[in-house]
Design a protein around this motif. Structure first.
Motif, short mmCIF file in Angstrom:
data_model
loop_
_atom_site.label_atom_id
_atom_site.label_comp_id
_atom_site.label_asym_id
_atom_site.label_seq_id
_atom_site.Cartn_x
_atom_site.Cartn_y
_atom_site.Cartn_z
N THR A 225 10.84 2.31 10.36
CA THR A 225 10.14 2.71 9.14
C THR A 225 8.66 2.35 9.25
O THR A 225 8.32 1.22 9.61
N PHE A 226 7.79 3.30 8.91
CA PHE A 226 6.34 3.11 8.98
C PHE A 226 5.68 3.48 7.66
O PHE A 226 6.15 4.36 6.93
N MET A 227 4.54 2.83 7.37
CA MET A 227 3.68 3.21 6.26
C MET A 227 2.26 2.75 6.57
O MET A 227 2.04 1.90 7.46
N PRO A 228 1.24 3.26 5.87
CA PRO A 228 -0.13 2.75 6.04
C PRO A 228 -0.25 1.34 5.46
O PRO A 228 0.41 1.00 4.47
N LYS A 229 -1.13 0.53 6.05
CA LYS A 229 -1.40 -0.79 5.49
C LYS A 229 -2.55 -0.64 4.51
O LYS A 229 -3.71 -0.93 4.81
N TRP A 230 -2.21 -0.13 3.32
CA TRP A 230 -3.23 0.08 2.29
C TRP A 230 -3.95 -1.24 1.97
O TRP A 230 -3.34 -2.32 2.01
N GLY A 231 -5.20 -1.13 1.59
CA GLY A 231 -5.97 -2.33 1.26
C GLY A 231 -5.48 -3.05 0.02
O GLY A 231 -5.87 -4.20 -0.22
N THR A 232 -4.64 -2.40 -0.76
CA THR A 232 -4.08 -3.04 -1.96
C THR A 232 -2.91 -3.96 -1.65
O THR A 232 -2.44 -4.68 -2.52
N ILE A 233 -2.45 -3.95 -0.40
CA ILE A 233 -1.29 -4.75 -0.02
C ILE A 233 -1.72 -6.19 0.27
O ILE A 233 -2.64 -6.42 1.07
N ASN A 234 -1.07 -7.13 -0.38
CA ASN A 234 -1.35 -8.54 -0.16
C ASN A 234 -0.56 -9.00 1.08
O ASN A 234 0.66 -9.13 1.03
N GLU A 235 -1.28 -9.21 2.19
CA GLU A 235 -0.62 -9.53 3.45
C GLU A 235 0.11 -10.86 3.40
O GLU A 235 1.20 -11.02 3.97
N ARG A 236 -0.47 -11.82 2.70
CA ARG A 236 0.16 -13.14 2.63
C ARG A 236 1.46 -13.08 1.83
O ARG A 236 2.49 -13.59 2.25
N ARG A 237 1.39 -12.42 0.68
CA ARG A 237 2.58 -12.32 -0.16
C ARG A 237 3.66 -11.49 0.53
O ARG A 237 4.85 -11.79 0.43
N GLY A 238 3.25 -10.45 1.23
CA GLY A 238 4.21 -9.60 1.92
C GLY A 238 4.63 -10.13 3.27
O GLY A 238 5.48 -9.54 3.93
#
Length: 270
Positions: free
Chosen positions: A42-55
């Motif tokens: 499964t793939f998706m874009p790493k949108w800038g709204t995504i919190n990398e730490r939380r995710g």
């Protein structure tokens, strides 16, 4: 149905973005197919709204580092990965500072479509396909969900058709409600050109490709079409039917219906 390897290329996946028809299907469909013992990626874009730490996203160094040339400019491809524990699925993220990390999704802070949305879709599509090659994983089915994945069918059936990873893959495109308002700009067709994708191949499409024209482009190179929302452009559904491409109508209880639809794409196995 014989167990298949299914590549899901999603514009949005919950919980990394807010819940909506597209993001929920981005999570629920791969989860449902995995629970039916199909092997998925499964793939998706790493949108800038995504919190990398939380995710809990982290970069996959062995997959990152490639440069993709779009509009005569090199753009570094960064691959990140995380897991949705509740669904027990792993998600690969396509990232790039210029196109994704420092940006919103398809619209800016003022709610206006980004002028380079077309380039972003091209980068995402090629980024996914190059990463799957690196994974040495050969999907039987490639299911595209959301306009950001709409150029994938074109590339799979032309630019990448000789690649062992994709030579025999069946491509399914899900149609959702309209999300981008502006066309993708007069330079989009030029940016699309790559390997076998040239001006002659694209001359039948408008010089200003909008959401609906992009849908037609996806349909033309797909093996199956799914109506993934209650209300989609009826003209696109009719366009697919006119091309004699199998169409699955909207299904609330989607899992069994989608699996059965996948099976119809492999008549020799029946």
């Amino acid at each position: 149905m014989a167990k298949k390897k299914i590549l899901f290329i999603n514009q949005e996946i919950s919980p990394y973005v807010p819940d909506n028809t597209l993001s929920l299907m981005g999570k629920n469909l791969p989860q449902a197919m995995q629970e039916r013992s199909h092997e998925i990626r499964t793939f998706m874009p790493k949108w800038g709204t995504i919190n990398e730490r939380r995710g809990q996203l982290h970069e996959v160094i062995r997959l990152s580092g490639m440069n993709l040339i779009i509009n005569d400019t090199d753009h570094p491809l960064i691959i990140k990965v995380a897991s949705i524990q509740s669904a027990r699925i792993q998600v690969y993220f396509i990232d790039n500072d210029d196109y994704f990390s420092k940006r919103q999704m398809d619209k800016d802070e003022n709610g206006v479509d980004y002028a380079d949305n077309g380039e972003r879709a091209i980068f995402f599509a090629r980024g996914v396909l190059e990463t799957v090659k690196k994974l040495r994983w050969v999907p039987d089915i490639i299911h595209c969900q959301g306009w950001m994945s709409a150029v994938v069918p074109l590339y799979v059936k032309t630019a990448y058709h000789d690649e062992p990873s994709f030579a025999d893959a069946k491509v399914v495109t899900s149609l959702f409600t309209k999300s981008i308002e502006k066309d993708l700009g007069e330079n989009f067709k030029k940016c699309l050109e790559f390997r076998d994708v040239n001006a002659d191949l694209l001359k039948g499409y408008s010089d200003h490709i909008d959401f609906d024209e992009l849908g037609k482009l996806a349909i033309d190179y797909s093996d199956g079409i799914v109506q993934a929302a209650p209300e989609v452009n009826v003209e696109l559904l009719d366009y697919a039917k006119g091309k004699n491409i199998p169409v699955l109508g909207y299904q609330e209880d989607f899992a069994d219906a989608y699996e059965a639809f996948y099976e119809t794409l492999f008549p020799d196995e029946a």
